[in-house]
Scaffold this motif. Structure first.
Motif, PDB file in Angstrom:
ATOM      1  N   ALA A  68       0.770  -1.594  -0.146  1.00  0.00           N
ATOM      2  CA  ALA A  68       0.085  -0.285   0.099  1.00  0.00           C
ATOM      3  C   ALA A  68       1.098   1.054  -0.114  1.00  0.00           C
ATOM      4  CB  ALA A  68      -0.629   0.894   1.045  1.00  0.00           C
ATOM      5  N   ALA A  69       1.775   0.991   0.361  1.00  0.00           N
ATOM      6  CA  ALA A  69       2.579   2.304   0.758  1.00  0.00           C
ATOM      7  C   ALA A  69       3.453   2.524  -1.080  1.00  0.00           C
ATOM      8  CB  ALA A  69       4.055   1.676   1.846  1.00  0.00           C
ATOM      9  N   LEU A  70       4.044   1.809  -1.652  1.00  0.00           N
ATOM     10  CA  LEU A  70       4.733   1.748  -2.651  1.00  0.00           C
ATOM     11  C   LEU A  70       3.656   2.594  -3.403  1.00  0.00           C
ATOM     12  CD1 LEU A  70       6.879  -1.220  -2.752  1.00  0.00           C
ATOM     13  CD2 LEU A  70       7.360   0.906  -2.835  1.00  0.00           C
ATOM     14  N   ALA A  71       2.369   1.702  -3.450  1.00  0.00           N
ATOM     15  CA  ALA A  71       0.865   2.327  -4.754  1.00  0.00           C
ATOM     16  C   ALA A  71       0.802   3.172  -4.200  1.00  0.00           C
ATOM     17  CB  ALA A  71      -0.304   1.357  -4.299  1.00  0.00           C
ATOM     18  N   LEU A  72       1.227   3.600  -2.708  1.00  0.00           N
ATOM     19  CA  LEU A  72       0.638   5.763  -2.959  1.00  0.00           C
ATOM     20  C   LEU A  72       1.666   6.548  -3.179  1.00  0.00           C
ATOM     21  CD1 LEU A  72      -0.867   7.277  -0.919  1.00  0.00           C
ATOM     22  CD2 LEU A  72       0.648   7.058   1.387  1.00  0.00           C
ATOM     23  N   VAL A  73       2.445   5.654  -2.989  1.00  0.00           N
ATOM     24  CA  VAL A  73       4.409   6.167  -4.084  1.00  0.00           C
ATOM     25  C   VAL A  73       3.593   6.722  -5.493  1.00  0.00           C
ATOM     26  CG1 VAL A  73       6.298   6.592  -4.324  1.00  0.00           C
ATOM     27  CG2 VAL A  73       5.956   6.113  -1.987  1.00  0.00           C
ATOM     28  N   GLN A  74       2.829   5.516  -5.995  1.00  0.00           N
ATOM     29  CA  GLN A  74       2.635   5.686  -7.582  1.00  0.00           C
ATOM     30  C   GLN A  74       1.683   6.655  -7.526  1.00  0.00           C
ATOM     31  OE1 GLN A  74       0.955   1.751  -8.748  1.00  0.00           O
ATOM     32  NE2 GLN A  74       0.071   2.871 -10.637  1.00  0.00           N
ATOM     33  N   VAL A  75       0.895   6.960  -6.641  1.00  0.00           N
ATOM     34  CA  VAL A  75      -0.660   7.261  -7.012  1.00  0.00           C
ATOM     35  C   VAL A  75       0.504   8.787  -6.659  1.00  0.00           C
ATOM     36  CG1 VAL A  75      -2.329   8.286  -5.647  1.00  0.00           C
ATOM     37  CG2 VAL A  75      -2.188   6.218  -5.857  1.00  0.00           C
ATOM     38  N   VAL A  76       0.841   9.019  -5.374  1.00  0.00           N
ATOM     39  CA  VAL A  76       1.689  10.923  -5.813  1.00  0.00           C
ATOM     40  C   VAL A  76       2.508  11.332  -6.960  1.00  0.00           C
ATOM     41  CG1 VAL A  76       3.511  12.611  -4.148  1.00  0.00           C
ATOM     42  CG2 VAL A  76       1.984  11.070  -2.979  1.00  0.00           C
ATOM     43  N   ALA A  77       3.266  10.134  -7.136  1.00  0.00           N
ATOM     44  CA  ALA A  77       3.787  10.513  -8.607  1.00  0.00           C
ATOM     45  C   ALA A  77       2.442  11.090  -9.657  1.00  0.00           C
ATOM     46  CB  ALA A  77       5.076   9.775  -8.713  1.00  0.00           C
ATOM     47  N   GLU A  78       1.658  10.100  -9.926  1.00  0.00           N
ATOM     48  CA  GLU A  78       0.754  10.501 -11.200  1.00  0.00           C
ATOM     49  C   GLU A  78       1.223   9.859 -11.721  1.00  0.00           C
ATOM     50  OE1 GLU A  78      -0.470  15.172 -11.309  1.00  0.00           O
ATOM     51  OE2 GLU A  78      -0.742  15.087  -9.646  1.00  0.00           O
ATOM     52  N   TRP A  79       1.640   8.195 -11.649  1.00  0.00           N
ATOM     53  CA  TRP A  79       2.045   7.377 -12.777  1.00  0.00           C
ATOM     54  C   TRP A  79       0.748   7.240 -13.708  1.00  0.00           C
ATOM     55  CZ3 TRP A  79       6.136   5.680  -9.598  1.00  0.00           C
ATOM     56  CH2 TRP A  79       7.649   6.052  -9.360  1.00  0.00           C
ATOM     57  N   GLY A  80      -0.352   6.965 -12.512  1.00  0.00           N
ATOM     58  CA  GLY A  80      -1.546   6.159 -12.538  1.00  0.00           C
ATOM     59  C   GLY A  80      -1.627   4.696 -12.245  1.00  0.00           C
ATOM     60  N   PRO A  81      -3.072   4.132 -13.194  1.00  0.00           N
ATOM     61  CA  PRO A  81      -2.276   2.340 -12.354  1.00  0.00           C
ATOM     62  C   PRO A  81      -1.703   2.006 -13.754  1.00  0.00           C
ATOM     63  CG  PRO A  81      -4.801   3.252 -12.138  1.00  0.00           C
ATOM     64  CD  PRO A  81      -3.833   4.997 -12.973  1.00  0.00           C
ATOM     65  N   LEU A  82      -1.041   0.955 -12.682  1.00  0.00           N
ATOM     66  CA  LEU A  82       0.144   0.217 -14.035  1.00  0.00           C
ATOM     67  C   LEU A  82      -0.508  -1.075 -14.029  1.00  0.00           C
ATOM     68  CD1 LEU A  82       3.061   2.353 -13.031  1.00  0.00           C
ATOM     69  CD2 LEU A  82       1.698   2.234 -14.970  1.00  0.00           C
ATOM     70  N   VAL A  83       0.134  -2.194 -14.388  1.00  0.00           N
ATOM     71  CA  VAL A  83       0.266  -3.700 -14.629  1.00  0.00           C
ATOM     72  C   VAL A  83       0.708  -4.042 -13.639  1.00  0.00           C
ATOM     73  CG1 VAL A  83       0.834  -5.525 -16.030  1.00  0.00           C
ATOM     74  CG2 VAL A  83       0.757  -3.879 -17.854  1.00  0.00           C
ATOM     75  N   TYR A  84       2.030  -3.817 -12.968  1.00  0.00           N
ATOM     76  CA  TYR A  84       2.022  -4.444 -11.968  1.00  0.00           C
ATOM     77  C   TYR A  84       1.196  -4.445 -10.656  1.00  0.00           C
ATOM     78  CZ  TYR A  84       5.197   0.192 -10.618  1.00  0.00           C
ATOM     79  OH  TYR A  84       4.874   1.335 -10.831  1.00  0.00           O
ATOM     80  N   ASP A  85       0.146  -2.862 -10.689  1.00  0.00           N
ATOM     81  CA  ASP A  85      -0.404  -3.084  -9.707  1.00  0.00           C
ATOM     82  C   ASP A  85      -1.464  -4.301  -9.259  1.00  0.00           C
ATOM     83  OD1 ASP A  85       0.276  -0.320  -8.816  1.00  0.00           O
ATOM     84  OD2 ASP A  85      -1.524   0.414 -11.154  1.00  0.00           O
ATOM     85  N   VAL A  86      -1.647  -5.248  -9.915  1.00  0.00           N
ATOM     86  CA  VAL A  86      -1.783  -6.307  -9.411  1.00  0.00           C
ATOM     87  C   VAL A  86      -1.404  -6.648  -8.826  1.00  0.00           C
ATOM     88  CG1 VAL A  86      -0.249  -7.898 -10.611  1.00  0.00           C
ATOM     89  CG2 VAL A  86      -2.664  -9.267 -10.496  1.00  0.00           C
TER      90      VAL A  86
END
Length: 403
Positions: A68-86
Motif C-alpha cells: 500500500a505504501a508503494l502504491a501511494l508513492v505511485q499515486v503521489v507521482a501521478e503515474w496512474g494505474p500500471l500493470v504490476y498493480d496486480v
C-alpha cells in the motif's frame, strides 16, 4: 506429482508458488519500463512490491502495508494505474486469507476502496471516471470476497483437524487409563494370591522343619499342605496370565487388555475351601453366616472373597499360628457386611514373610469401587478386626476409614 519438503520452515510448494508470483510481477514491471509512466523509477516500485509478496503467507499484514505504501508513492507521482498493480490485489487477497484477525482484512479492504477512487481519478480515458471506479471496485470486491470464502474454508478445515487431533488424544488418554486400571486390578490379584499362598507355605514349612524329628507324620502333612498351596498359587498365576493374554480392542496384534473384565471370578461358594485351607495352616477359624446370600455381581463376589482372604492372611502373619479367628458374613437386602476378628493369641512366625504394605490398600481399592466402607484396627480386648460394608443398592459413596 506432489512437491514435498520445507524451506525456511515453509512448505516447498508454497515457497515455489510465491516465488513464481513475485517473478511474474518483476517481469511485467521490467517489460513495461520503457513505455510506462515513471520509467525505471516506476519499475523499481513494482520490484519492491514483488519482493514484499515473497512474505505474503507468513507476514500478510506487513506485506499489505508495504505494498500500500508503494502504491501511494505511485499515486503521489501521478503515474496512474500500471500493470504490476496486480500486486495490490494479491496483497489484499493474502491479508484476508492468511491474516490472524479478519479485522486486518476489513481494514485492508477499506484502504483498497480509497485506492480504487484515486486510481480511477488518474486513469486516462474517454469514459467518465465513476464508470472506471465501478469497474475497479467490482474487481477489488470480487478478490476480497473470494479471499474471505477461502479463509472461511481454511479455518473450517483447521478446526476439523484440531478436533480430530483432540479426539485422538482423548482416545489415547482413555486407552492409557484403561491399561492403568487393568494393571492395577492384576496387581491386586497378584498381591492377594502371592501373599496368601506364601504366608501359608511359610507357616507350614516352619512347622514341618520343627516336627520333622518329633512327629514325621505331622511333618509330612505340613509338607503336603505346602505342595497343595503352591499348586493352587501356580494355577491362580496361570489364570492371571491368561487374563493378560486376552486380545484387547486392537485385536490379536493390538494392545493387551483383558477382553472380559469379569473373567476368572472366584465365587462365594469357594469360601468354605478358603477357610479350610487357613484352618489347615494353623488358624482356628470359625465362620458365621447370617441371612440368605443374594445373587451378587461376579465382581462383588470376588471383592468379598479377596477381603476375607487378605484379612485371614494378615491374621496368620501377625496374630500367628493358633490364633482364633471369627469370620462373620451378614447378608441383607441393602448390603453385605464382612467382619473378620482375631484374638491375637497365636504363636508368631519364626521367619515371617516381609509385608509389602499393600494388603489394606488393596482392600480399600476393591471396596471403594463398589461405594463401600472399610474399617480396620486393633480391638479393645486384643487382636485385630476388619469390617467391610458393601452396599447392594445405589447409595452415596462412603469414605474409607482407617481406624
Amino acid at each position: 506429482m506432489t512437491v514435498r519438503g520445507t524451506l525456511f520452515g515453509r512448505p516447498l510448494r508454497g515457497v515455489a508458488f510465491d516465488v513464481a508470483v513475485a517473478a511474474l510481477v518483476v517481469l511485467v514491471s521490467v517489460a513495461s519500463a520503457v513505455n510506462q509512466p515513471g520509467g525505471w523509477a516506476a519499475t523499481l516500485v513494482g520490484v519492491g512490491m514483488a519482493v514484499a509478496l515473497l512474505f505474503r503467507r507468513t507476514h500478510p499484514s506487513a506485506v499489505t502495508v508495504a505494498v500500500a505504501a508503494l502504491a501511494l508513492v505511485q499515486v503521489v507521482a501521478e503515474w496512474g494505474p500500471l500493470v504490476y498493480d496486480v500486486a495490490v490485489l494479491i496483497a489484499l487477497y493474502s491479508v484476508v486469507k492468511y491474516g490472524e484477525r479478519l479485522r486486518d482484512g476489513v481494514l485492508a479492504g477499506a484502504v483498497a476502496a480509497v485506492g480504487v477512487l484515486l486510481a480511477a481519478a488518474q486513469t486516462p480515458g474517454v469514459i467518465q471516471w465513476w464508470v472506471t471506479a465501478l469497474w475497479y471496485a467490482l474487481v477489488t470486491g470480487a478478490v476480497w470476497l473470494v479471499a474471505l470464502n477461502v479463509r472461511t474454508r481454511r479455518l473450517y478445515v483447521l478446526s476439523l483437524e484440531e478436533r480430530a487431533t483432540t479426539l485422538e488424544r482423548e482416545r489415547e488418554a482413555e486407552f492409557r487409563a484403561a491399561v492403568a486400571e487393568e494393571r492395577t486390578r492384576i496387581a491386586r490379584e497378584l498381591h492377594d494370591v502371592v501373599a496368601h499362598s506364601m504366608a501359608v507355605m511359610i507357616v507350614q514349612a516352619d512347622g514341618a522343619r520343627f516336627m520333622l524329628d518329633r512327629d514325621p507324620a505331622q511333618a509330612r502333612t505340613a509338607v503336603k499342605v505346602v505342595a497343595d498351596t503352591g499348586r493352587q498359587a501356580l494355577e491362580e498365576m496361570r489364570r492371571l496370565v491368561g487374563v493378560l493374554r486376552d486380545a484387547g480392542p486392537g485385536g490379536e496384534d493390538g494392545p493387551v487388555v483383558a477382553a472380559d473384565p469379569e473373567h476368572r471370578r472366584l465365587a462365594l461358594a469357594e469360601l468354605p475351601d478358603l477357610l479350610a485351607r487357613f484352618d489347615d495352616a494353623g488358624l482356628r477359624v470359625r465362620s458365621t453366616v447370617t441371612g440368605a446370600p443374594p445373587a451378587l455381581p461376579p465382581g462383588l463376589e470376588l471383592t468379598v472373597y479377596r477381603v476375607v482372604q487378605e484379612a485371614l492372611t494378615n491374621a496368620l502373619k501377625h496374630a500367628g499360628v493358633g490364633a482364633g479367628v471369627e469370620v462373620v458374613l451378614t447378608y441383607s437386602d441393602e448390603a453385605v457386611l464382612v467382619r473378620v476378628l482375631d484374638n491375637g493369641l497365636g504363636r508368631p512366625l519364626v521367619s515371617p514373610a516381609p509385608s509389602g504394605g499393600h494388603g489394606l490398600l488393596g482392600m480399600r481399592e476393591r471396596v471403594t469401587v463398589y461405594d463401600g466402607s472399610l474399617t480396620a484396627g486393633p480391638r479393645p480386648v486384643g487382636g485385630w478386626q476388619v469390617e467391610v460394608r458393601l452396599p447392594l443398592r445405589s447409595e452415596p459413596a462412603t469414605e474409607v476409614i482407617a481406624a
